[in-house]
Every structure is written in C-alpha cells, then in structure tokens.
Design a protein around this motif. Structure first.
Motif, PDB file in Angstrom:
ATOM      1  N   ASP A 100       0.762  -1.251  -0.066  1.00  0.00           N
ATOM      2  CA  ASP A 100       0.016   0.154   0.062  1.00  0.00           C
ATOM      3  C   ASP A 100       0.825   1.255   0.139  1.00  0.00           C
ATOM      4  O   ASP A 100       1.739   1.438   1.113  1.00  0.00           O
ATOM      5  CB  ASP A 100      -0.900  -0.041   1.317  1.00  0.00           C
ATOM      6  N   GLU A 101       0.825   1.903  -1.053  1.00  0.00           N
ATOM      7  CA  GLU A 101       1.512   3.290  -1.184  1.00  0.00           C
ATOM      8  C   GLU A 101       1.098   4.277  -0.257  1.00  0.00           C
ATOM      9  O   GLU A 101       0.020   4.454  -0.020  1.00  0.00           O
ATOM     10  CB  GLU A 101       1.574   3.820  -2.577  1.00  0.00           C
ATOM     11  N   ASP A 102       2.064   4.666   0.436  1.00  0.00           N
ATOM     12  CA  ASP A 102       1.861   6.019   1.478  1.00  0.00           C
ATOM     13  C   ASP A 102       2.835   7.350   1.285  1.00  0.00           C
ATOM     14  O   ASP A 102       4.050   6.919   1.351  1.00  0.00           O
ATOM     15  CB  ASP A 102       1.997   5.480   2.866  1.00  0.00           C
ATOM     16  N   ASN A 103       2.374   8.110   1.115  1.00  0.00           N
ATOM     17  CA  ASN A 103       2.981   9.437   0.788  1.00  0.00           C
ATOM     18  C   ASN A 103       3.719   9.922   1.837  1.00  0.00           C
ATOM     19  O   ASN A 103       4.818  10.959   2.014  1.00  0.00           O
ATOM     20  CB  ASN A 103       2.273  10.518   0.059  1.00  0.00           C
ATOM     21  N   ILE A 104       3.303   9.734   3.120  1.00  0.00           N
ATOM     22  CA  ILE A 104       3.504  10.216   4.490  1.00  0.00           C
ATOM     23  C   ILE A 104       4.644   9.417   5.359  1.00  0.00           C
ATOM     24  O   ILE A 104       5.580   9.654   5.430  1.00  0.00           O
ATOM     25  CB  ILE A 104       2.335  10.684   5.260  1.00  0.00           C
ATOM     26  N   SER A 105       4.117   8.182   5.419  1.00  0.00           N
ATOM     27  CA  SER A 105       4.904   7.080   6.102  1.00  0.00           C
ATOM     28  C   SER A 105       5.400   6.003   5.139  1.00  0.00           C
ATOM     29  O   SER A 105       5.365   6.010   4.125  1.00  0.00           O
ATOM     30  CB  SER A 105       4.312   6.593   7.250  1.00  0.00           C
TER      31      SER A 105
END
Length: 818
Positions: A100-105
């Motif tokens: 799951d791509e996450d831009n923050i973490s």
C-alpha cells in the motif's frame, strides 16, 4: 586476461581441482503478466489501499520490478508484463508482494505470495488465481508463459543441492588526457555482481594508460546491466545498444548485448574514453560441492586405520590382525564449558593416553572451551605420541596466572593494532574478535600466529586423531531454534554440512562468488576462531528464556511472520521438484519490534560467505543429504532467504543451540561406529544428551536411545554405555558425565584413599559455590590439579566399559561388514 584473481585452482597438495558435476541445462523465457487483484485487505481504516505489486525473482534478476500504484481501490487492475530468463535446473521461486503506497509514512507490506515456477508447463499460457484469503474472497490474478529461450543451454555445476552457474568478467578501462584534470568521477554498478559498485576518479594524472582499470564478475544469464553515472558533460559517442540519459547523466548497457573477447569503445567525450571487454571465466570452482569426504581426509583415514588397527589389537588382546572392514571408526566427542572444559579435557585425554586408547580413535571434536585444549595440542605435530604432562603443566601456568595484565594499557594497544590490521586485511571485526585476542592472552605468553591449516602437519601422517571444530551459522531476527546450520572446521576444510559445500581451511574468510575465489585474504589466526567457537557475546533473550522453559511457542505467536500454503487455480499437475505456494503475512510493527528485542544478539562473528551467489538446485529438497540437516523454518518455505543469498556467515558457539559437537561425526560418509562422549557442560549432565537424542530422532539421523533413569539422574555414575541393537546404523555411545562419584573414596582405580587423603577427593564440580563456574577464567593451582585428576580417574576407572564398547564395535563391523 585472468577472469579470477586466483590464476589457478589447486588442492592443498598442489594438484589441480578436478572438474566435476558439470551439466548442461536449458534456460527458458518466463513472461509474467500481472493482471489484477480482488478484495484486497485494507492497510488502514480510512480508505482502500493504493496498491502496487512488486516482483522479485532473485535467481533470474537482481532487480525488483514494480507495477504502477492504483489509488483507493480494493480491486486494482495493473495489466503489466515482465520478462525473466530462468535457468531450469535452479529452484526459481517468484515473490509477488502487494504493498500500500503511502506518501507520508513507509509503504505498508500487506502480503507476499511465493510461487514455484517449476509447475508451469512449457509453451502454454497459464492464468493463475492465488487465493490469498478465501474467507474474504481475496485473490491475485497473474498470467504466466514459460517458453524456450534463445539461450540454448548453460553449463552448470551442482551437487544436487547447490548449483554454480556460468560466471563472466566485465573489464572496464577509463582513458584520458594528462592535460585534462577534473574533480569529477565515474560511478559503475552491475547489480548482482560480486563487486556491485565501483568508482573511478577523474582527478588523477593520466600519464599512464589505463588511468582506471577494474572489473565486475557476474552471472552470464541473469540479465546483467552495466549502469554508469557520468560527469555533468555530454557524451560525444555512445555504443549503439546503450541507453544514454543526458538529463540524469547516466549510461545503461545490457552486458550480454556487447561483443565478447574484444575491447569495445563504449562511450567517450573530450575528457575521457570508456572501454569494456567481456569474457567467460573458467568453469572450475574453488568451493568443493559434494557430500563426500575431501581427498585429504580420505588419505588421512587410510593412514590412521593402520595405527588404529594395531592399537585395537593390543588393547583388546586380539589374536590376529583386524581386516580393513573390521576396523571401527572411533571418535572422541567433547562439550564446552570455558576453562572448566579446557582443564577437564586434558585429564580425560591423559587417562585415555595411559590406557592406549587415543591411538584407537580417528576423530576428536570440540567447541567452546575444549577448542582451546585442542588448538594447544595440535601445535605439536606428535602430541598423542608423547606424555601429556608437559602440555598440562604449561596450561596450568596460564590458567592460574593473574589475568589483570590482559586489560593493561599495553595489551589494549596491542588489541587495537591487531583489530586495525585485521580490518585492513579485509575481514569484518567485532567484539568477538576482541574476545579472541583475550583468549590468545589467556593461553599464551605472546602473539600466537598459529592457523587452522597449520594443523595439517599434525595429521598428514595419520599420527593423531583428526580435529574437528564446530560452530553454527545463525540468522538475524531468528532464534537458534528456528534457524541454525552446522559448520565444521578441520585442518583441511571448512564447510556447511547441510549444503555439502566446503572450502580449503586456508581460504576460509576470503571472498567468494558463485563458487569462485574472488579475493584471497590472509588466513585467520587461530585465536580469532577460538573467539568465535567460544563466543559469549551471541546470547539473546530467547536463549535465556529457553534455559528455564522448554518451548518458544509463546514467543513465536508474538514475533513470527505468518506463512501458510494456499490454494491456486487452476491446480497444475504436480511435478517431483515443485514446492507448494506459500502466503506470507508480515507481523505487526509491534510484534516486529518485540522480535528484534528477543532475537537480537550483542554480536556474532561474521566471515565472508563462501556460498555467496550459489543457487539452489531445483531438486534440493529431494536430496537425502540436505534433508538430513534440514531443520530451519526457511528450508522449504523461503529458499530465497537461505544462506547462499547472504554476504556473510554469522557464526557462534553451538552451545547456544545444543551443547554438543557430535553433528560432524554423524555424517554418513565418516561411518563413525563408536563415540566417547566427554561431557563438561554445567548444570544438568543429562539435559544436553537428551536434547541431542531428541534432535537426531526428529532429523531421522541414526543415534542411540541414550535414556537415563530418574534414579540415575539423581545420582549419576561415571560412565554409561548405550548400544542400540535395534538400530545398527547408530553409533555406540559411551557417555562420561562430569561427576565426582567413586573418586571421593579412591585416588586411583581400586586404590582406596587413606583417612588423611579423603579431603583430596572432595572436588566440588556441581554446587553453586563450585570454583569451576563457566565464567571463571582463573583457577587456583590446587583446583586445576584436582579437576585434571578427577577427569583422568573417571576414564581410568571405566576402562572395562570402553573395552566393552570397542569390542562391540569390532563385532558389529564383522557382522555387517560396513
């Protein structure tokens, strides 16, 4: 051009290494079309996952491939295609991981599917549906096509478990003009090669050509790519098949598209010219792949048998000489215990020497403190032919000396110099090496330059038993119950039992790739090996837990990744070497942190991995020799994570698993008939024997049923004879626990102590106040002498049982004609 730093492969005796086990095997083209997934689990509670999929097939490519990310969808569709060139003889496990791509973490890793492509039919498209969670109808849809490749066949070398593939060498040469001085550099990378990454500075005087000249060694059919990071200047020329990115200043070349055996101008501008040349390396390995004994050990056994036969005839009072098939293989097996075991082994060997039993033995094994005794003994090429009093007295001087000087400023400076030199030589250093230098001081007056290979002088004529030292190879984030591999050290070879892979003792610690010696490092001094064999710094919390509990199940529930076999549709016809499809679900962040705390070790001894780059044979799980030692959680489910993928071996004292050095003696090739088990472990004298029996039974390795009654456990005798008549393949076992039994009343077998001598028999080896603690490095002179005498007495007082065991072994040989 030499494709390997080692110009010629030779055995210890100087003769060439034979070419063996060479096969030709076809390569195939694997096409993987990642179609999509359904009902993917949520990574968080606020939205659906932004899914992407990574593909990792380490046996075919050094690159992790990745699809695009599909935002906020539980049913992502990718429809992307990837290609791999696969060697059919290799165990190719494709890892398909959903993230799951996450831009923050950090991106969340949801799960990984491990798929063995061995089940795919040739030249036929197969649409697979992996049922990742049948309850929630979660599945992954992938299409496979395995077809013939333009690469007809590849020459491989295999022992049925490990496989070496064809290695090539890419040489590069940078030339420039003396007038041009630049502060820039060229950066080269070939992923998956031995060298990996190299740099070439352009600020040197280009008066000598080539200005920069080096090489990469890589697997020929593993889609190798040369990536060059260029200075911020345009190229005037780049070879036609290269991809040049002006904005990023990079040059990419598919190495197999380059012409071979001739120097090629790859790129140039007004500052430099880059030339490359590729060539096949010789198909001769410096790692011995095979489960048989090395030729030197076989020669040793032939010579030793003559000595053993004469000694057995004498001690057993035989009327005729033993025939070759009637001579049993006798081994002395010792356990650890720091200075206690160092001292006690001298006493046991003194007793065996007085009874003429040492000449009856072919092997002497040890770990931890008994390796200190062994390395001292084998400095003398004829130690077993001499009285041991001089050796015992010399060791007494060191055991009883004050150890404060070992921590003096002068000594600490010496340690620092030695560790710096070891690091400069190319070895990885740790506090275990410091411990090794301390043991050097504990056992010697000055620097000890003795090396393992030096001990060949003590066995080449068969004059002494062959010493075998043992350690275990462990893995980060795993306890020894989950992952450990037996590693043996002899004066001739060092090898990992499970894989049937060995290197010369002189070469252990040097850099290897795909079975080839890449960089010869100075042989490690014996003190550093002693530090590793007797490491006290490799303890972790799970080991401490197991001292008081019999199971790790509770901790496993908290720390392990979940690995289960899953269904797939269609159900392909089962192939003999095909593995199940597994699904791995990572543990939670809290569990992973907990696992790190539990399994983390202060330090392990790390040596360059001589298995590095080798790949698993497609049928490795079917090989009986591998299966004999197959006992780690990764052996079946995660072959991509086994030792051949590691840069370093991580070695520690085998006592962190079981306090025994018997594993090398149970190799069927050694055909050991009788083992003298000399136990010097602290605490329960029966515990580790019971653990060994249980472990070997689980492994299906013949071992006698050595069971002690509850009454015996409460009051141990000096010796027990275990002969499993129902299992003739199991060796006879003579178990000598470290006890003070009749020695309290007898100063010699049959000679009672007088009233005034009774105090000499009160040797405390088991109470909490015993002076012989595992952590005691110094004994008083009287304490040292008493332990030597006790250990010697326990041997002498049980001469009849040793003779009974030897006679039974001879009778067995006559009956079964091993």
């Amino acid at each position: 051009m030499s494709c390997s730093p080692r110009a010629a492969s030779v055995k210890t005796d100087g003769s060439p290494v034979e070419k063996r086990n060479i096969e030709t095997s076809p390569c195939y083209l694997l096409t993987v079309r990642v179609i999509g997934a359904k009902n993917i689990r949520r990574a968080d509670t606020f939205s659906h996952t932004d899914c992407y999929l990574t593909l990792w097939l380490p046996t075919a490519s050094s690159t992790h491939f990745q699809t695009k990310a599909v935002e906020n969808s539980k049913d992502p569709v990718w429809n992307e295609t990837f290609h791999f060139v696969v060697q059919s003889k290799v165990k190719n496990i494709l890892e398909l991981s959903i993230h799951d791509e996450d831009n923050i973490s950090k991106d969340d890793h949801l799960f990984t599917v491990f798929f063995d492509i061995a089940g795919l039919p040739l030249n036929e498209k197969v649409l697979m549906h992996f049922k990742c969670n049948p309850k929630d109808h979660e599945e992954l849809e992938v299409e496979f096509l395995l077809c013939n490749s333009s690469i007809a066949v590849e020459a491989v070398i295999t022992n049925g478990v490990l496989l070496s593939r064809q290695v090539c060498c890419l040489e590069y040469e940078v030339q420039g003009e003396k007038a041009k001085k630049s502060k820039q550099k060229l950066c080269f990378m070939v992923k998956g090669s031995h060298e990996g990454y190299q740099e070439c500075n352009l600020d040197s005087e280009f008066s000598i050509s080539p200005a920069c000249h080096s090489a990469f060694h890589y697997v020929k059919y593993k889609q190798p790519t040369l990536d060059v990071k260029l200075p911020k200047t345009d190229l005037d020329y780049a070879f036609g098949s290269c991809v040049y990115n002006r904005e990023e200043g990079t040059l990419k070349a598919q190495i197999n598209s380059l012409p071979t055996k001739k120097q090629l101008l790859l790129a140039e501008n007004h500052e430099f010219a880059l030339y490359v040349k590729t060539e096949d390396c010789q198909n001769v390995l410096d790692v011995r792949l095979g489960y048989d004994l090395c030729s030197q050990e076989q020669d040793f056994l032939c010579k030793r048998k003559k000595i053993v036969a004469g000694a057995l005839k004498k001690v057993l009072g035989l009327e005729r000489d033993l025939q070759d098939h009637e001579i049993p293989v006798v081994a002395i097996m010792t356990t650890g215990g720091s200075t206690r075991s160092l001292t006690a082994l001298y006493g046991s060997l003194q007793g065996l020497k007085k009874l003429n039993f040492i000449d009856c033995t072919a092997y002497l094994t040890g770990f931890s403190g008994t390796t200190w005794t062994m390395t001292n003994l084998y400095k003398d090429a004829y130690w077993s032919q001499k009285d041991l009093d001089a050796q015992i007295n010399e060791t007494k001087r060191h055991v009883t000396k004050c150890k404060a000087y070992g921590f003096s400023i002068e000594r600490l400076k010496y340690y620092n110099r030695q560790l710096r030199q070891r690091k400069q030589d190319g070895h990885k250093t740790s506090c275990i090496d410091l411990w090794g230098l301390l043991t050097e001081y504990l056992l010697n007056d000055g620097e000890d330059n003795h090396k393992l290979s030096d001990q060949q002088q003590a066995v080449n004529d068969g004059q002494n038993p062959l010493p075998i030292y043992i350690a275990i190879n462990v893995k980060e984030k795993y306890s020894t119950m989950d992952f450990k591999e037996w590693v043996e050290f002899t004066p001739y070879e060092v090898g990992v039992l499970k894989y049937g892979a060995y290197v010369r003792a002189e070469d252990f610690g040097s850099e290897f790739f795909m079975g080839h010696l890449m960089k010869k490092l100075p042989e490690t001094r014996i003190c550093y090996l002693q530090g590793m064999w007797s490491s006290i710094f490799s303890v972790n919390l799970l080991y401490i837990w197991n001292l008081s509990h019999s199971s790790e199940d509770f901790w496993h529930k908290w720390t392990q990744d979940q690995i289960i076999d899953i269904d797939e549709e269609p159900h392909l016809p089962t192939r003999p070497s095909e593995q199940k499809t597994y699904l791995q679900t990572p543990a939670s962040p809290l569990s992973r942190a907990f696992r790190d705390v539990l399994t983390g070790r202060l330090s392990v001894a790390q040596y360059h991995n001589f298995l590095r780059g080798l790949q698993l044979d497609n049928s490795y799980l079917k090989q009986s020799s591998f299966h004999r030692w197959k006992d780690t959680v990764l052996d079946s489910s995660s072959p991509n994570q086994l030792t051949q993928t590691e840069e370093y071996l991580s070695l520690e004292d085998t006592g962190f698993f079981i306090s025994t050095s018997s594993a090398p003696l149970l190799r069927p090739e050694r055909k050991v008939d009788i083992i003298l088990h000399l136990n010097y472990s602290a605490g329960s004298q029966a515990q580790f024997l019971e653990q060994s029996c249980k472990y070997y039974a689980e492994q299906g390795i013949p071992f006698p049923k050595a069971t002690l009654s509850e009454e015996d456990k409460k009051s141990l005798k000096e010796c027990y004879l275990f002969d499993d008549a129902e299992n003739p393949e199991a060796p006879i076992l003579l178990f000598f626990p470290q006890v003070n039994d009749t020695f309290r009343y007898y100063k010699a077998p049959g000679v009672k102590r007088s009233e005034s001598e009774m105090k000499d028999g009160r040797v405390d080896i088991s109470s909490n106040s015993s002076p012989y603690s595992t952590y005691s490095l110094t004994f008083a002179a009287k304490e040292y002498d008493e332990l030597v005498k006790l250990s010697e007495y326990n041997i002498l007082n049980n001469q009849h049982l040793i003779l009974q065991g030897l006679l039974s072994a001879v009778e067995r040989k006559k009956m079964y004609k091993k």
